[in-house]
Scaffold this motif. Structure first.
Motif, mmCIF file in Angstrom:
data_model
loop_
_atom_site.group_PDB
_atom_site.id
_atom_site.type_symbol
_atom_site.label_atom_id
_atom_site.label_comp_id
_atom_site.label_asym_id
_atom_site.label_seq_id
_atom_site.Cartn_x
_atom_site.Cartn_y
_atom_site.Cartn_z
ATOM 1 N N PRO A 61 0.828 -1.208 0.000
ATOM 2 C CA PRO A 61 0.000 0.000 0.000
ATOM 3 C C PRO A 61 0.863 1.258 0.000
ATOM 4 O O PRO A 61 1.995 1.247 0.478
ATOM 5 C CB PRO A 61 -0.786 -0.120 1.304
ATOM 6 C CG PRO A 61 0.111 -0.916 2.208
ATOM 7 C CD PRO A 61 0.772 -1.921 1.294
ATOM 8 N N VAL A 62 0.318 2.319 -0.546
ATOM 9 C CA VAL A 62 0.932 3.639 -0.449
ATOM 10 C C VAL A 62 0.184 4.387 0.644
ATOM 11 O O VAL A 62 -1.033 4.557 0.561
ATOM 12 C CB VAL A 62 0.858 4.406 -1.783
ATOM 13 C CG1 VAL A 62 1.391 5.826 -1.622
ATOM 14 C CG2 VAL A 62 1.627 3.658 -2.870
ATOM 15 N N VAL A 63 0.880 4.794 1.673
ATOM 16 C CA VAL A 63 0.255 5.385 2.861
ATOM 17 C C VAL A 63 0.705 6.834 3.008
ATOM 18 O O VAL A 63 1.898 7.113 3.127
ATOM 19 C CB VAL A 63 0.624 4.591 4.128
ATOM 20 C CG1 VAL A 63 -0.077 5.192 5.344
ATOM 21 C CG2 VAL A 63 0.247 3.116 3.969
ATOM 22 N N VAL A 64 -0.244 7.741 2.989
ATOM 23 C CA VAL A 64 0.038 9.167 3.147
ATOM 24 C C VAL A 64 -0.247 9.565 4.594
ATOM 25 O O VAL A 64 -1.304 9.241 5.143
ATOM 26 C CB VAL A 64 -0.838 10.014 2.203
ATOM 27 C CG1 VAL A 64 -0.557 11.508 2.407
ATOM 28 C CG2 VAL A 64 -0.600 9.615 0.745
ATOM 29 N N THR A 65 0.696 10.252 5.212
ATOM 30 C CA THR A 65 0.489 10.717 6.577
ATOM 31 C C THR A 65 1.162 12.075 6.772
ATOM 32 O O THR A 65 1.995 12.495 5.975
ATOM 33 C CB THR A 65 1.013 9.699 7.613
ATOM 34 O OG1 THR A 65 0.597 10.096 8.926
ATOM 35 C CG2 THR A 65 2.525 9.592 7.576
ATOM 36 N N GLY A 66 0.803 12.727 7.839
ATOM 37 C CA GLY A 66 1.292 14.060 8.149
ATOM 38 C C GLY A 66 0.211 14.776 8.929
ATOM 39 O O GLY A 66 -0.936 14.311 8.993
#
Length: 418
Positions: A113-118
């Motif tokens: 998976p590609v996981v975006v966080t911030g």
């Protein structure tokens, strides 16, 4: 480009007719906010009674105590929590029912998976929606995370539209009535890609209660005292259920809370590519503290704008201290750091960098699909909110930035608020 919006009554709220109507209705129809009442309502709504592992009841009890035990909370706040808890408990019942009847779902694998966080307000929402425009990815539109499992026997209407989409659309109109600034701040229309913590809420463990209720110190302390790995395992199982319904594709996920849970995230999704967004912490804190303080006019009998600001300044520090501490847990060749100013200057170039790091071909078709999304969703389409950290919160950018020096020493982001 939409109009510039300014919240002028943050410290001295003037309720709209719709807001006052919701508050009055809640006062006239108080709910019984207990674990037993929530579970009974969910069972009645679904006709099911097997919730699966029962450890979630302890967490649900903490959620309820946070609000029910606070005399400063409005009846609207209590009604809101009751309604959402029933929704999550109902979703849990239906998900467990599907897993019980179709154990083969457990054999599905969630790969790469590609996981975006911030932190919130750092571009994560726009970025995940851009990525999700590529139809090779599997993502979670809000209508699906609102009700992950279809109601048995309920198919699309004569117009071919899923009833869950229609219910989500109706909820969006209610949200907009309670918060006229919401579309400009964080759109929640049905096809908007949602945060994957929405699935973790069925397990009653995420940082969500803190944003929903503006502040939740009791839940925060409980949440931070417990290993979140089991709840990331629940998330993986929920993704398997959604994959079973709508087919296998590479997932693209997004949630701010992953920043302080890189250990559990990488333990459960060891082959993930993690995209971390960065922005001037002053701009971040003033933005979401302003909106949550605005929401507090309905949640608290005596709203405290300064307390909300301090809480969310501390939460932002908490997230980034954990993100820096655990940064080494994400392999360097599977991490992408995205700086807000560079992203705004070259969105497509930023996305291309994510594809390269994830080992995914950035095809002409993908570029065209993403560009179509960008063209249809220009920045500030629903207006932009003008902030004033000095007037609204009585602090200077320098005072806020000083608390984030530990972050700025590692990630020298460009100052936006002077």
């Amino acid at each position: 480009m939409g109009e510039t919006l300014r919240i002028k009554d943050l410290r001295d709220p003037v309720l709209t007719e719709a807001q006052q109507g919701f508050l009055t209705f809640a006062e006239q129809n108080p709910v019984k906010l207990t674990v037993e009442a929530v579970l009974a309502a969910a069972a009645d709504a679904t006709g099911l009674d097997d919730f699966g592992p029962e450890d979630f009841k302890e967490r649900l009890a903490v959620w309820i105590e946070e609000i029910d035990g606070d005399p400063n909370r409005t009846e609207y706040s209590r009604m809101l929590l009751f309604t959402l808890c029933v929704k999550y408990a109902s979703g849990r019942l239906r998900m467990w029912d599907v897993l019980t009847r179709h154990p083969e779902i457990h054999d599905i694998e969630i790969r790469r998976p590609v996981v975006v966080t911030g932190l919130p307000r750092t571009g994560t929402t726009n970025l995940v929606n851009m990525l999700a425009s590529d139809t090779r990815f599997r993502s979670m539109p809000l209508w699906e995370t609102d009700e992950p499992v279809p109601v048995p026997g309920e198919g699309p209407g004569i117009d071919g539209v899923d009833p869950r989409f229609k219910r989500c659309e109706q909820a969006w109109e209610i949200h907009r009535a309670t918060n006229p600034f919401l579309a400009a701040w964080h759109p929640m229309n049905p096809d908007h890609i949602d945060e994957d913590m929405a699935l973790m809420q069925l397990d009653f463990s995420s940082y969500y209660l803190e944003s929903l209720m503006q502040m939740a110190p009791k839940w925060r302390d409980y949440y931070l005292a417990h290993d979140q790995t089991p709840h990331y395992e629940w998330l993986r199982t929920a993704l398997k259920v959604l994959t079973w319904y709508r087919g296998p594709r590479q997932w693209v996920l997004k949630c701010p809370q992953h920043l302080e849970n890189l250990g559990p995230l990488m333990s459960v999704f060891p082959d993930a590519t993690v995209v971390v967004t960065h922005r001037d912490p002053v701009g971040v804190v003033q933005s979401f503290a302003t909106m949550l303080a605005f929401m507090g006019r309905m949640g608290f009998r005596e709203p405290d704008v300064d307390a909300v600001f301090e809480y969310w300044s501390e939460l932002a520090q908490r997230f980034w201290r954990a993100g820096i501490r655990d940064a080494h847990l994400v392999p360097a060749d599977r991490r992408v750091d995205v700086f807000f100013d560079a992203y705004m200057a070259d969105p497509m170039g930023t996305v291309a960098g994510v594809y390269e790091r994830a080992g995914i071909e950035f095809t002409d078709e993908a570029r065209a699909q993403i560009q179509a999304y960008v063209d249809a969703h220009p920045r500030d389409k629903h207006g932009s909110i003008a902030y004033d950290i000095r007037a609204d919160f009585g602090v200077t950018p320098e005072q806020v930035r000083e608390k984030f020096q530990f972050y700025l020493d590692v990630y020298p982001v460009k100052p936006e608020v002077m």
